[in-house]
Design a protein around this motif. Structure first.
Motif, PDB file in Angstrom:
ATOM      1  N   ASN A 120       0.780  -1.085   0.087  1.00 51.87           N
ATOM      2  CA  ASN A 120      -0.161   0.083   0.112  1.00 51.87           C
ATOM      3  C   ASN A 120       0.918   0.967   0.024  1.00 51.87           C
ATOM      4  O   ASN A 120       0.666   2.384   0.205  1.00 51.87           O
ATOM      5  N   VAL A 121       1.617   1.486  -0.621  1.00 50.01           N
ATOM      6  CA  VAL A 121       3.256   2.374  -1.110  1.00 50.01           C
ATOM      7  C   VAL A 121       2.560   2.624  -2.107  1.00 50.01           C
ATOM      8  O   VAL A 121       2.670   1.816  -3.025  1.00 50.01           O
ATOM      9  N   PRO A 122       2.463   4.454  -2.128  1.00 49.56           N
ATOM     10  CA  PRO A 122       2.178   5.099  -3.664  1.00 49.56           C
ATOM     11  C   PRO A 122       3.588   4.641  -4.292  1.00 49.56           C
ATOM     12  O   PRO A 122       4.837   4.880  -3.816  1.00 49.56           O
ATOM     13  N   VAL A 123       3.363   4.319  -5.771  1.00 52.25           N
ATOM     14  CA  VAL A 123       4.070   3.872  -6.739  1.00 52.25           C
ATOM     15  C   VAL A 123       4.262   5.243  -8.076  1.00 52.25           C
ATOM     16  O   VAL A 123       3.074   5.330  -8.850  1.00 52.25           O
ATOM     17  N   VAL A 124       5.213   4.967  -7.692  1.00 54.23           N
ATOM     18  CA  VAL A 124       6.281   6.391  -9.400  1.00 54.23           C
ATOM     19  C   VAL A 124       6.885   5.271  -9.934  1.00 54.23           C
ATOM     20  O   VAL A 124       7.559   5.350  -9.636  1.00 54.23           O
ATOM     21  N   SER A 125       6.131   5.451 -11.467  1.00 62.75           N
ATOM     22  CA  SER A 125       6.694   4.626 -12.355  1.00 62.75           C
ATOM     23  C   SER A 125       7.450   5.214 -13.200  1.00 62.75           C
ATOM     24  O   SER A 125       6.644   6.502 -13.879  1.00 62.75           O
ATOM     25  N   VAL A 126       8.319   5.329 -13.540  1.00 60.67           N
ATOM     26  CA  VAL A 126       9.461   6.041 -14.489  1.00 60.67           C
ATOM     27  C   VAL A 126      10.137   4.891 -15.776  1.00 60.67           C
ATOM     28  O   VAL A 126      10.207   3.953 -15.883  1.00 60.67           O
ATOM     29  N   ALA A 127       9.623   5.675 -16.755  1.00 62.28           N
ATOM     30  CA  ALA A 127       9.811   4.729 -18.394  1.00 62.28           C
ATOM     31  C   ALA A 127      10.824   5.071 -19.173  1.00 62.28           C
ATOM     32  O   ALA A 127      10.529   4.002 -19.778  1.00 62.28           O
ATOM     33  N   TRP A 128      11.991   4.951 -18.202  1.00 65.38           N
ATOM     34  CA  TRP A 128      13.306   5.067 -19.201  1.00 65.38           C
ATOM     35  C   TRP A 128      14.283   4.450 -18.719  1.00 65.38           C
ATOM     36  O   TRP A 128      15.205   3.967 -19.048  1.00 65.38           O
ATOM     37  N   GLY A 129      13.425   3.550 -17.663  1.00 62.27           N
ATOM     38  CA  GLY A 129      14.151   1.894 -17.364  1.00 62.27           C
ATOM     39  C   GLY A 129      13.997   0.684 -17.728  1.00 62.27           C
ATOM     40  O   GLY A 129      14.024   0.996 -18.852  1.00 62.27           O
ATOM     41  N   PHE A 130      14.109  -0.297 -16.961  1.00 66.22           N
ATOM     42  CA  PHE A 130      13.861  -1.417 -16.948  1.00 66.22           C
ATOM     43  C   PHE A 130      12.636  -2.073 -18.238  1.00 66.22           C
ATOM     44  O   PHE A 130      12.611  -2.636 -18.941  1.00 66.22           O
ATOM     45  N   ASN A 131      11.574  -1.371 -17.354  1.00 65.48           N
ATOM     46  CA  ASN A 131      10.869  -1.700 -18.392  1.00 65.48           C
ATOM     47  C   ASN A 131       9.810  -0.179 -19.140  1.00 65.48           C
ATOM     48  O   ASN A 131       9.716   0.707 -18.500  1.00 65.48           O
ATOM     49  N   GLY A 132       9.739  -0.866 -20.325  1.00 64.82           N
ATOM     50  CA  GLY A 132       8.748   1.041 -21.162  1.00 64.82           C
ATOM     51  C   GLY A 132       8.031   0.969 -20.694  1.00 64.82           C
ATOM     52  O   GLY A 132       6.849   0.315 -19.269  1.00 64.82           O
ATOM     53  N   SER A 133       6.746   1.954 -20.682  1.00 69.09           N
ATOM     54  CA  SER A 133       5.589   1.960 -20.658  1.00 69.09           C
ATOM     55  C   SER A 133       4.704   1.465 -20.739  1.00 69.09           C
ATOM     56  O   SER A 133       4.266   1.384 -19.582  1.00 69.09           O
ATOM     57  N   ASN A 134       4.704   0.995 -22.180  1.00 70.51           N
ATOM     58  CA  ASN A 134       3.607   0.208 -21.971  1.00 70.51           C
ATOM     59  C   ASN A 134       3.406  -1.304 -20.885  1.00 70.51           C
ATOM     60  O   ASN A 134       2.240  -1.720 -20.920  1.00 70.51           O
ATOM     61  N   ARG A 135       4.365  -1.111 -20.199  1.00 70.26           N
ATOM     62  CA  ARG A 135       4.327  -3.212 -19.520  1.00 70.26           C
ATOM     63  C   ARG A 135       4.080  -1.751 -18.542  1.00 70.26           C
ATOM     64  O   ARG A 135       3.178  -2.529 -17.560  1.00 70.26           O
ATOM     65  N   LEU A 136       4.291  -0.418 -18.171  1.00 72.12           N
ATOM     66  CA  LEU A 136       4.064  -0.434 -16.743  1.00 72.12           C
ATOM     67  C   LEU A 136       3.084   0.065 -16.531  1.00 72.12           C
ATOM     68  O   LEU A 136       2.069   0.215 -15.346  1.00 72.12           O
ATOM     69  N   ILE A 137       1.301   0.800 -17.581  1.00 71.51           N
ATOM     70  CA  ILE A 137       0.754   0.583 -17.588  1.00 71.51           C
ATOM     71  C   ILE A 137       0.116  -0.552 -17.867  1.00 71.51           C
ATOM     72  O   ILE A 137      -1.029   0.097 -17.201  1.00 71.51           O
ATOM     73  N   LYS A 138       0.256  -1.609 -17.993  1.00 70.44           N
ATOM     74  CA  LYS A 138      -0.906  -2.183 -17.511  1.00 70.44           C
ATOM     75  C   LYS A 138      -0.872  -3.117 -16.238  1.00 70.44           C
ATOM     76  O   LYS A 138      -2.002  -3.650 -15.794  1.00 70.44           O
ATOM     77  N   GLU A 139      -0.169  -2.744 -15.048  1.00 74.53           N
ATOM     78  CA  GLU A 139       0.193  -3.142 -14.037  1.00 74.53           C
ATOM     79  C   GLU A 139      -0.497  -1.720 -13.269  1.00 74.53           C
ATOM     80  O   GLU A 139      -0.683  -1.608 -11.965  1.00 74.53           O
ATOM     81  N   SER A 140      -0.922  -0.872 -13.761  1.00 71.55           N
ATOM     82  CA  SER A 140      -1.491   0.447 -13.459  1.00 71.55           C
ATOM     83  C   SER A 140      -1.041   0.872 -12.301  1.00 71.55           C
ATOM     84  O   SER A 140      -2.243   1.358 -11.015  1.00 71.55           O
ATOM     85  N   PRO A 141       0.284   1.804 -12.184  1.00 69.05           N
ATOM     86  CA  PRO A 141       1.044   2.602 -10.905  1.00 69.05           C
ATOM     87  C   PRO A 141       0.046   3.789 -11.385  1.00 69.05           C
ATOM     88  O   PRO A 141      -0.489   4.418 -11.659  1.00 69.05           O
TER      89      PRO A 141
END
Length: 161
Positions: A120-141
């Motif tokens: 239950n920690v708020p998460v900010v995902s950065v799109a320039w790292g290991f996974n790109g934004s398309n993969r990150l979006i699927k997990e709904s940060p």
């Protein structure tokens, strides 16, 4: 259907090999452009920052020392669980006497989002790292940022607790 990649039982040895290779080439790894300004600004504003990574503490500390970033971080937690970052995150929160709502997790991969949500920690995902934004979006940060200035803006405006 055949599975791709190494068997799960081989992951620990592959991780150890990867860390050793990383240690040999740690001086070749450079920070992302503009991240120094972000870290410096957050530090000057009194943000308390820690590093949590599956990479070894030694590799992380070598990188931070070489880049001059060591002073920005309160603590470094290396070699955290490859399969369960949530357990490590819980320990870090407890060790630093933090409630989940008093922290923000910044990560670059799907496992970071999953771990932060589990605790239950708020998460900010950065799109320039290991996974790109398309993969990150699927997990709904909660937020996906695409630039270092955008990351700084989001964190500066975040209200914790």
């Amino acid at each position: 259907m055949a599975k791709l990649g190494p068997a799960k039982r081989r992951w620990p040895i592959l991780l150890i090999r990867g860390r050793r290779r990383m240690a040999k080439r740690i001086n070749e790894i450079n920070p992302f452009d503009g991240i120094d300004e972000v870290l410096s600004s957050l530090h000057k504003q009194g943000f308390k920052m820690c590093v949590m990574s599956t990479n070894s503490t030694s590799n992380i500390n070598s990188f931070l020392a070489r880049t001059g970033f060591s002073g920005y971080f309160q603590a470094v937690y290396g070699s955290v669980g490859l399969l369960n970052k949530a357990t490590a995150l819980k320990r870090i929160l407890k060790k630093n006497s933090l409630k989940s709502e008093d922290a923000v997790y910044v990560g670059d991969e799907v496992r970071d989002i999953i771990a932060a949500k589990e605790v239950n920690v708020p998460v900010v995902s950065v799109a320039w790292g290991f996974n790109g934004s398309n993969r990150l979006i699927k997990e709904s940060p909660m937020v996906i940022v695409r630039t270092r200035p955008e990351l700084l803006k989001v964190l500066e405006s975040w209200e914790v607790g």
